[in-house]
Design a protein around this motif. Structure first.
Motif, PDB file in Angstrom:
ATOM      1  N   CYS A 194       5.180  10.084  -1.689  1.00  0.00           N
ATOM      2  CA  CYS A 194       4.522  11.113  -0.873  1.00  0.00           C
ATOM      3  C   CYS A 194       3.075  10.764  -0.579  1.00  0.00           C
ATOM      4  O   CYS A 194       2.525  11.152   0.440  1.00  0.00           O
ATOM      5  N   ILE A 195       2.413  10.034  -1.499  1.00  0.00           N
ATOM      6  CA  ILE A 195       1.023   9.692  -1.230  1.00  0.00           C
ATOM      7  C   ILE A 195       0.911   8.321  -0.568  1.00  0.00           C
ATOM      8  O   ILE A 195      -0.071   8.032   0.102  1.00  0.00           O
ATOM      9  N   LEU A 196       1.931   7.485  -0.719  1.00  0.00           N
ATOM     10  CA  LEU A 196       1.853   6.133  -0.159  1.00  0.00           C
ATOM     11  C   LEU A 196       2.351   6.049   1.288  1.00  0.00           C
ATOM     12  O   LEU A 196       1.714   5.413   2.132  1.00  0.00           O
ATOM     13  N   THR A 197       3.496   6.688   1.568  1.00  0.00           N
ATOM     14  CA  THR A 197       4.112   6.470   2.887  1.00  0.00           C
ATOM     15  C   THR A 197       3.243   6.935   4.060  1.00  0.00           C
ATOM     16  O   THR A 197       3.284   6.290   5.110  1.00  0.00           O
ATOM     17  N   PRO A 198       2.423   7.983   3.915  1.00  0.00           N
ATOM     18  CA  PRO A 198       1.554   8.300   5.050  1.00  0.00           C
ATOM     19  C   PRO A 198       0.579   7.164   5.369  1.00  0.00           C
ATOM     20  O   PRO A 198       0.267   6.894   6.527  1.00  0.00           O
ATOM     21  N   LYS A 199       0.129   6.470   4.300  1.00  0.00           N
ATOM     22  CA  LYS A 199      -0.779   5.347   4.523  1.00  0.00           C
ATOM     23  C   LYS A 199      -0.044   4.176   5.178  1.00  0.00           C
ATOM     24  O   LYS A 199      -0.591   3.484   6.031  1.00  0.00           O
ATOM     25  N   MET A 200       1.201   3.967   4.738  1.00  0.00           N
ATOM     26  CA  MET A 200       1.989   2.880   5.346  1.00  0.00           C
ATOM     27  C   MET A 200       2.170   3.141   6.836  1.00  0.00           C
ATOM     28  O   MET A 200       2.028   2.244   7.673  1.00  0.00           O
ATOM     29  N   ASP A 201       2.450   4.381   7.166  1.00  0.00           N
ATOM     30  CA  ASP A 201       2.656   4.722   8.563  1.00  0.00           C
ATOM     31  C   ASP A 201       1.350   4.588   9.353  1.00  0.00           C
ATOM     32  O   ASP A 201       1.343   4.111  10.491  1.00  0.00           O
ATOM     33  N   ALA A 202       0.247   4.978   8.711  1.00  0.00           N
ATOM     34  CA  ALA A 202      -1.053   4.869   9.387  1.00  0.00           C
ATOM     35  C   ALA A 202      -1.363   3.413   9.736  1.00  0.00           C
ATOM     36  O   ALA A 202      -1.943   3.127  10.785  1.00  0.00           O
ATOM     37  N   VAL A 203      -0.947   2.490   8.847  1.00  0.00           N
ATOM     38  CA  VAL A 203      -1.149   1.063   9.118  1.00  0.00           C
ATOM     39  C   VAL A 203      -0.392   0.676  10.383  1.00  0.00           C
ATOM     40  O   VAL A 203      -0.914   0.021  11.286  1.00  0.00           O
ATOM     41  N   LEU A 204       0.862   1.118  10.454  1.00  0.00           N
ATOM     42  CA  LEU A 204       1.716   0.756  11.595  1.00  0.00           C
ATOM     43  C   LEU A 204       1.132   1.298  12.900  1.00  0.00           C
ATOM     44  O   LEU A 204       1.172   0.634  13.935  1.00  0.00           O
ATOM     45  N   GLN A 205       0.602   2.519  12.847  1.00  0.00           N
ATOM     46  CA  GLN A 205       0.125   3.174  14.062  1.00  0.00           C
ATOM     47  C   GLN A 205      -1.280   2.739  14.468  1.00  0.00           C
ATOM     48  O   GLN A 205      -1.701   2.983  15.588  1.00  0.00           O
ATOM     49  N   HIS A 206      -2.015   2.128  13.549  1.00  0.00           N
ATOM     50  CA  HIS A 206      -3.435   1.904  13.821  1.00  0.00           C
ATOM     51  C   HIS A 206      -3.651   0.866  14.924  1.00  0.00           C
ATOM     52  O   HIS A 206      -3.145  -0.240  14.825  1.00  0.00           O
ATOM     53  N   PRO A 207      -4.409   1.216  15.942  1.00  0.00           N
ATOM     54  CA  PRO A 207      -4.599   0.263  17.048  1.00  0.00           C
ATOM     55  C   PRO A 207      -5.336  -1.008  16.630  1.00  0.00           C
ATOM     56  O   PRO A 207      -5.201  -2.033  17.293  1.00  0.00           O
ATOM     57  N   ASN A 208      -6.100  -0.946  15.524  1.00  0.00           N
ATOM     58  CA  ASN A 208      -6.875  -2.137  15.126  1.00  0.00           C
ATOM     59  C   ASN A 208      -6.156  -3.018  14.108  1.00  0.00           C
ATOM     60  O   ASN A 208      -6.704  -4.016  13.665  1.00  0.00           O
ATOM     61  N   ILE A 209      -4.957  -2.609  13.685  1.00  0.00           N
ATOM     62  CA  ILE A 209      -4.260  -3.418  12.680  1.00  0.00           C
ATOM     63  C   ILE A 209      -3.069  -4.139  13.304  1.00  0.00           C
ATOM     64  O   ILE A 209      -2.239  -3.519  13.957  1.00  0.00           O
ATOM     65  N   THR A 210      -3.046  -5.442  13.125  1.00  0.00           N
ATOM     66  CA  THR A 210      -1.860  -6.211  13.487  1.00  0.00           C
ATOM     67  C   THR A 210      -1.078  -6.415  12.202  1.00  0.00           C
ATOM     68  O   THR A 210      -1.558  -7.070  11.267  1.00  0.00           O
ATOM     69  N   LEU A 211       0.107  -5.816  12.135  1.00  0.00           N
ATOM     70  CA  LEU A 211       0.917  -5.902  10.923  1.00  0.00           C
ATOM     71  C   LEU A 211       1.815  -7.124  11.027  1.00  0.00           C
ATOM     72  O   LEU A 211       2.564  -7.272  11.999  1.00  0.00           O
ATOM     73  N   MET A 212       1.718  -8.006  10.058  1.00  0.00           N
ATOM     74  CA  MET A 212       2.504  -9.244  10.091  1.00  0.00           C
ATOM     75  C   MET A 212       3.386  -9.288   8.850  1.00  0.00           C
ATOM     76  O   MET A 212       3.019  -9.871   7.831  1.00  0.00           O
ATOM     77  N   THR A 213       4.550  -8.633   8.917  1.00  0.00           N
ATOM     78  CA  THR A 213       5.446  -8.650   7.766  1.00  0.00           C
ATOM     79  C   THR A 213       6.358  -9.867   7.845  1.00  0.00           C
ATOM     80  O   THR A 213       6.537 -10.467   8.903  1.00  0.00           O
ATOM     81  N   TYR A 214       6.962 -10.195   6.720  1.00  0.00           N
ATOM     82  CA  TYR A 214       7.863 -11.341   6.606  1.00  0.00           C
ATOM     83  C   TYR A 214       7.134 -12.619   6.995  1.00  0.00           C
ATOM     84  O   TYR A 214       7.675 -13.505   7.639  1.00  0.00           O
ATOM     85  N   CYS A 215       5.867 -12.670   6.593  1.00  0.00           N
ATOM     86  CA  CYS A 215       5.004 -13.792   6.969  1.00  0.00           C
ATOM     87  C   CYS A 215       4.387 -14.391   5.715  1.00  0.00           C
ATOM     88  O   CYS A 215       4.162 -13.682   4.736  1.00  0.00           O
ATOM     89  N   GLU A 216       4.101 -15.680   5.767  1.00  0.00           N
ATOM     90  CA  GLU A 216       3.387 -16.321   4.672  1.00  0.00           C
ATOM     91  C   GLU A 216       2.280 -17.189   5.235  1.00  0.00           C
ATOM     92  O   GLU A 216       2.378 -17.652   6.361  1.00  0.00           O
ATOM     93  N   ILE A 217       1.250 -17.414   4.425  1.00  0.00           N
ATOM     94  CA  ILE A 217       0.144 -18.253   4.868  1.00  0.00           C
ATOM     95  C   ILE A 217       0.561 -19.713   4.715  1.00  0.00           C
ATOM     96  O   ILE A 217       1.039 -20.102   3.656  1.00  0.00           O
ATOM     97  N   SER A 218       0.382 -20.498   5.767  1.00  0.00           N
ATOM     98  CA  SER A 218       0.779 -21.888   5.568  1.00  0.00           C
ATOM     99  C   SER A 218      -0.418 -22.831   5.555  1.00  0.00           C
ATOM    100  O   SER A 218      -0.352 -23.904   4.961  1.00  0.00           O
ATOM    101  N   GLU A 219      -1.523 -22.457   6.198  1.00  0.00           N
ATOM    102  CA  GLU A 219      -2.680 -23.357   6.184  1.00  0.00           C
ATOM    103  C   GLU A 219      -3.948 -22.553   6.418  1.00  0.00           C
ATOM    104  O   GLU A 219      -3.952 -21.620   7.217  1.00  0.00           O
TER     105      GLU A 219
END
Lengths: 649, 143
Positions: A194-219
């Motif tokens: 209940c306290i986490l999922t609103p923040k998760m959704d806010a990340v998805l909706q935020h115009p300044n955040i590019t969400l890159m899931t299923y990603c890893e840093i390679s270099e």
């Protein structure tokens, strides 16, 4: 002939206790080119700084030696002091007589003699210092955050709300991290989702955040202000631009994989979203469980997908991201306790790890929130075992900090959901935190039984098949306890992610012996690292609870902001340069440089160094056969002079 | 008076120097014989630094860098490792006792390792006695 001022700091008694500071200052005044030498209680204080500035003017000093703590502490402070007083900031030498002399010596004779030798070396070196001009670079205003648990989410939202562009990189197909697996959080018992999922959704909706899931840093290339990071987007086999999240595919899929979110207690589909509130709500295909990938036919998901989003041909792709700063928030793992055979994890079905227990309480978990054993029965007696693998010299010496509190939370939830007797086997109860001691007292009132003693063994009961016997010494009564129970919950050590060493290597972070990332300073720079522009937050640094993690995430966001809110910044001037007159054109430097800074100018037949790329390691200077490359501030002459000075005493 | 050797330490800024600072912060005591010069990377170490130290009468030289693979500059210490291995051979070829030159990988978190290495190395150099093979005035005397 140079004019050197030497300033010896007492650092209260930190230095003065094992070094005779006034004798050191007197000694300094006898050294070549030293025109003034003083000692003072705290050189870094305002009067100390003013003393240096005044002496620079009064004695027309052109070089300053501060004999005090490590250059890693105050080099920056004193550079600013001498710069304000009109000197070039690189005309400073720090002599480390605290960390490397007074604190490691108990004998004042030894300490004073060693300090004299180091100071003599510094004078020899200082005579050869040359002014350098700092480089000013443009700063990219974006920030990358690695890890989408609560730390990464919090930092991303804070930064995005200031208007900065944020790239949040997560290796799993959803953000949320461990916190998404919890049912309740201590000590308030509020619902984790209940306290986490609103923040998760806010990340998805935020115009300044590019969400890159299923990603890893390679270099990772570049440096503070200008990182150039290559991110690998792992193949999802689902085109997320087309997918409308109807999830019809996940219903039809016959493939069975292990549910990571449910800690392997149940199976999930091959095409899946990890849990109902996952962000994004779009599925990925687990290749290892997919019937088509395993057997070459099926493709049921493709048939039911109206959006034609399934793409079995999808490949990993690479995305280049440019940012000015990075926050690493990659979280923790729980120790695998199966090698600790005395506790029977993996052998007896009644033994659970803490995260498995979390899932049993959760209404979205494998048992829909009912506490039942693997055979479906409700346990009558439950033992919770603290400090499994942590506070243990044979495994992890550190305290994992959260286990006492979540074990108390478990006890409460077991009491709430079952009629079982609940036993805590503990070494000490560590309830330091706001509301924690109060929570502990509350659980004592709830008729939970506390036995002070580390469990020696969990064994199968010979009298009652299927039951377990927990054996321990109760260190309060001094008696040996053999307790029959149906369920054992282990609270294992919190340890770094299995790939923390690789992540550390990519971002140039040091790790401690277990793999937790090292902070720049344990007290005063807990979120910075030795790599400028790269910050750490949360449990990748050390075990901590949610409030501390969130506080660190906010702090790291603020630290990153101090970099990306600037348009330009100053970089160290200690780069390498080529003297074209003596360059023989062998190109050794071009071959060895990790950053591609030296380039060969074919027209002139000599190497040239691109200062924007040079990080000042000095490798090229050492491989140059004609000494044509000069490592500024660490020239051959400067280092050799220092050695000569050190060896005189 | 007992023999107190002079030992030169050369440490990289990011690992061994920081590890040495940590030994101080945690108040681990060790013998005062090692005097440390800070360079940014162990790859900066020109073998001439080491030869010069021995010529000037150093009884031992201790070089410290990041663990191979953990270099702050990615690959610097891998070059250093090879170069220092050759340096050691040259020193021994020139007649120096093998125990007088040592390379150790000490990370920023290994303050205790730094203190232990210094203790051990100092004891070893004390055992070997004063270095005379490469010291310049000794050489001149022979000439």
């Amino acid at each position: 002939m140079s004019r050197i001022g030497v300033f010896v700091c007492h650092c209260g008694l930190n230095i003065a206790k094992t070094i005779r500071v006034s004798e050191l200052a007197e000694f300094a005044s006898t050294l070549p080119d030293v025109v003034v030498a003083r000692d003072y209680r705290f050189m870094c204080s305002t009067p100390g700084q003013e003393m240096i500035a005044n002496d620079i003017k009064e004695h027309r000093l052109d070089r300053v030696i501060v004999t005090a703590c490590s250059p890693l502490m105050h080099e920056h402070t004193f550079r600013k002091v001498i710069e304000k007083a009109g000197l070039n900031q690189y005309m400073l030498t720090i002599v480390n007589i605290r960390e490397q002399v007074s604190w490691v010596t108990s004998d004042i004779e030894e300490g004073t003699a060693k300090a004299k030798a180091l100071l003599n070396g510094a004078v020899y070196r200082a005579r050869l210092l040359a002014p350098l001009s700092s480089r000013v670079i443009d700063v990219n205003s974006g920030v990358m955050i690695v890890g989408g648990g609560i730390a990464g989410i919090q930092a991303a939202l804070e930064l995005a709300n200031t208007g900065k562009k944020v790239y949040l990189v997560e290796k799993n197909s959803t953000i949320g991290g461990h916190m998404a697996q919890f049912d309740k959080t201590f000590p308030t018992l509020d619902c984790s989702a209940c306290i986490l999922t609103p923040k998760m959704d806010a990340v998805l909706q935020h115009p300044n955040i590019t969400l890159m899931t299923y990603c890893e840093i390679s270099e990772v290339k570049g440096f503070v202000g200008n990182f150039d990071i290559k991110v690998r987007q792992k193949a999802r086999y689902v085109n997320h631009d087309k997918c409308n999240a109807c999830l019809a595919c996940t219903e039809k899929c016959p493939g069975k994989g292990i549910s990571e979110w449910d800690e392997g207690l149940v199976k999930r589909k091959a095409i899946h979203i990890p849990f109902p509130q996952a962000v994004p709500q779009k599925p990925v295909i687990d290749r290892d469980a997919c019937t088509y990938f395993l057997k070459g036919k099926c493709r049921l998901c493709e048939k039911v997908c109206e959006q034609k989003a399934i793409d079995f041909e999808q490949q990993d792709t690479f995305i280049d991201v440019k940012v000015g700063a990075v926050i690493v928030a990659t979280g923790y793992n729980l120790m695998d306790t199966s090698p600790l055979v005395q506790y029977g994890y993996g052998k007896y079905p009644g033994v659970y790890s803490a995260l498995e227990a979390e899932r049993l309480f959760n209404s979205a978990g494998p048992t829909s929130g009912k506490v039942t054993l693997r055979d479906g029965k409700e346990p009558q007696a439950i033992a919770i075992l603290h400090c499994i693998g942590s506070r243990d010299k044979n495994n992890y010496e550190h305290c994992s900090r959260v286990c006492c509190m979540y074990s108390l939370k478990f006890a409460h939830l077991f009491k709430e959901k079952t009629s079982a007797d609940v036993y805590q086997f503990y070494i000490d109860i560590r309830a330091a935190g706001k509301g924690y001691e109060e929570f502990y007292n509350r659980i004592i009132e709830e008729d939970v039984k506390f036995i002070r003693g580390k469990v020696a063994r969990v064994a199968e009961s010979s009298d009652e098949p299927g039951r377990l016997i927990v054996e321990a010494e109760d260190t309060i009564t001094g008696k040996f306890v053999q307790l029959p129970v149906d369920m054992v919950v282990l609270s294992p050590a919190m340890i770094p992610r299995e790939d923390s060493k690789e992540v550390g290597r990519l971002f140039n972070l040091s790790t401690d012996k277990h793999g937790f990332f090292m902070e720049r300073h344990p007290k005063l720079a807990p979120l910075s690292t030795m790599s400028e522009g790269i910050f750490i937050a949360g449990t990748c640094q050390s075990p901590k609870d949610i409030p501390d993690t969130v506080a660190q995430a906010n702090g790291a966001a603020a630290e990153a902001l101090t970099i990306v809110s600037r348009e330009k910044m100053e970089l160290e001037a200690t780069t390498a340069m080529v003297n074209p007159a003596s360059c023989c054109g062998c190109q050794n430097c071009v071959r060895v440089c990790p950053y591609g800074a030296p380039l060969f100018n074919y027209e002139k037949g000599v190497s040239e160094i691109n200062e924007a790329l040079c990080k000042g390691c000095g490798l090229c200077a050492s491989v140059c056969p004609t000494s044509a490359i000069i490592a500024r501030h660490f020239t051959n002459e400067q280092v050799l002079a220092e050695i000569e000075g050190l060896m005189e005493f | 008076m007992s023999f107190e050797p002079k030992i030169l330490g050369i440490a990289c800024n990011w690992c061994t120097y920081t590890g040495a600072d940590l030994a101080g912060t945690t108040r681990l005591h060790y013998p005062p014989n090692v005097r440390v010069v800070r360079v940014m990377c162990s790859s900066r170490i020109n073998p001439s630094f080491i030869f010069r130290a021995f010529q000037l009468g150093a009884d031992g030289v201790l070089v410290g860098g990041c663990h191979p693979g953990d270099c702050h500059y990615n690959t610097g210490n891998l070059y250093a490792r090879r170069r220092l291995a050759v340096t050691k051979k040259i020193l021994e070829f020139a007649g120096l006792e093998p125990g007088r030159f040592r390379v150790e990988w000490i990370s920023a978190s290994e303050g205790n390792k730094f203190a232990e290495v210094v203790q051990e190395f100092t004891a070893q150099i004390k055992e070997l006695g004063p270095q005379q093979k490469l010291k310049i005035d000794e050489l001149q005397e022979k000439a």
